[in-house]
Motif scaffolding. Structure first.
Motif, short mmCIF file in Angstrom:
data_model
loop_
_atom_site.label_atom_id
_atom_site.label_comp_id
_atom_site.label_asym_id
_atom_site.label_seq_id
_atom_site.Cartn_x
_atom_site.Cartn_y
_atom_site.Cartn_z
N LEU A 192 -15.53 12.53 0.81
CA LEU A 192 -14.49 12.06 1.73
C LEU A 192 -14.76 10.62 2.15
O LEU A 192 -15.90 10.25 2.41
CB LEU A 192 -14.48 12.95 2.98
CG LEU A 192 -14.33 14.45 2.71
CD1 LEU A 192 -14.55 15.24 4.00
CD2 LEU A 192 -12.98 14.75 2.09
N THR A 193 -13.70 9.82 2.24
CA THR A 193 -13.83 8.43 2.65
C THR A 193 -13.04 8.21 3.93
O THR A 193 -11.91 8.68 4.07
CB THR A 193 -13.29 7.49 1.55
OG1 THR A 193 -13.97 7.77 0.33
CG2 THR A 193 -13.50 6.03 1.92
N PHE A 194 -13.65 7.49 4.87
CA PHE A 194 -13.05 7.25 6.18
C PHE A 194 -12.98 5.76 6.46
O PHE A 194 -13.70 4.97 5.85
CB PHE A 194 -13.88 7.94 7.27
CG PHE A 194 -13.92 9.43 7.10
CD1 PHE A 194 -12.96 10.24 7.69
CD2 PHE A 194 -14.90 10.03 6.32
CE1 PHE A 194 -12.99 11.61 7.51
CE2 PHE A 194 -14.94 11.40 6.13
CZ PHE A 194 -13.98 12.19 6.73
N ASN A 195 -12.13 5.40 7.41
CA ASN A 195 -11.95 4.00 7.78
C ASN A 195 -12.61 3.72 9.13
O ASN A 195 -11.95 3.35 10.09
CB ASN A 195 -10.47 3.64 7.81
CG ASN A 195 -10.24 2.15 7.79
OD1 ASN A 195 -11.15 1.37 7.54
ND2 ASN A 195 -9.01 1.74 8.04
N GLY A 196 -13.93 3.99 9.20
CA GLY A 196 -14.69 3.68 10.41
C GLY A 196 -15.04 4.89 11.26
O GLY A 196 -15.80 4.75 12.22
N THR A 241 -15.33 3.18 4.63
CA THR A 241 -14.97 2.05 3.79
C THR A 241 -15.05 0.80 4.66
O THR A 241 -15.05 0.88 5.88
CB THR A 241 -13.56 2.24 3.18
OG1 THR A 241 -13.34 1.21 2.23
CG2 THR A 241 -12.46 2.21 4.22
N GLY A 242 -15.14 -0.33 4.04
CA GLY A 242 -15.22 -1.57 4.80
C GLY A 242 -15.13 -2.75 3.87
O GLY A 242 -15.11 -2.61 2.65
N THR A 260 -6.25 4.73 2.07
CA THR A 260 -4.98 5.39 2.38
C THR A 260 -5.29 6.78 2.87
O THR A 260 -5.83 7.61 2.13
CB THR A 260 -4.09 5.48 1.12
OG1 THR A 260 -3.91 4.18 0.58
CG2 THR A 260 -2.75 6.10 1.46
N MET A 261 -4.98 7.06 4.15
CA MET A 261 -5.22 8.39 4.69
C MET A 261 -4.41 9.40 3.88
O MET A 261 -3.25 9.16 3.58
CB MET A 261 -4.84 8.46 6.17
CG MET A 261 -5.31 9.75 6.83
SD MET A 261 -5.03 9.74 8.60
CE MET A 261 -6.45 8.81 9.13
#
Length: 149
Positions: free
Chosen positions: A8-12, A72-73, A81-82
């Motif tokens: 899973l990838t998250f934005n912070g 991600t960063g 993209t959620m």
């Protein structure tokens, strides 16, 4: 035979999400590390905010399955993209199997990180297949993993 898990990838908010998942599934993190703990990358400046983001976390949720994730960063953040923020992660049993799976599944797709030895001791690569599915292929060489706990 390879094992398959979801990455899973998250934005912070990876730490927040995984703390939530841990509260539901139980267990402990065998590994959680931030981008700030990575070896410095030449020519790559990182903000203090990005240094505190999660580079990798693993949470076992059954005898066979682990949830893995990261934030991600930087240059990667614009691709977040959620709803499409996951990858199928394959852990191969040999370097040959990793090459076979990577080369076969990535045919006609877009390789975003070619298979290569990494600073964390794995042989690893990423791609999006011709159907738009994100994949990660990993081989943990036991000899190298003993050197990198």
């Amino acid at each position: 035979m390879a094992t398959v898990n979801v990455y899973l990838t998250f934005n912070g908010n990876c730490r927040e999400a995984f703390d939530f998942y841990k509260s539901v599934f139980g267990g402990e993190y065998p590994y959680i590390g931030t981008f700030g703990e990575m070896p410095p990358q030449e020519g790559m400046e990182m903000s203090e905010e990005d240094k505190n983001k999660i580079m990798h976390v693993t949470l076992p949720i059954s005898k066979e399955t682990v949830l893995m994730g990261s934030d991600t960063g930087g240059e990667w953040a614009s691709d977040f993209t959620m709803g499409n923020n996951f990858s199928v992660s394959i852990n191969a049993e040999s370097k040959d199997e990793a090459n076979t799976l990577f080369n076969g599944l990535s045919e006609g797709g877009n390789v975003t990180m070619p298979l290569a030895d990494t600073f964390w001791g794995a042989y690893f690569g990423m791609f999006t297949d011709k159907f738009g599915i994100n994949w990660m292929v990993n081989y943990d060489d036991p000899a190298k993993m003993q050197q990198h706990p």
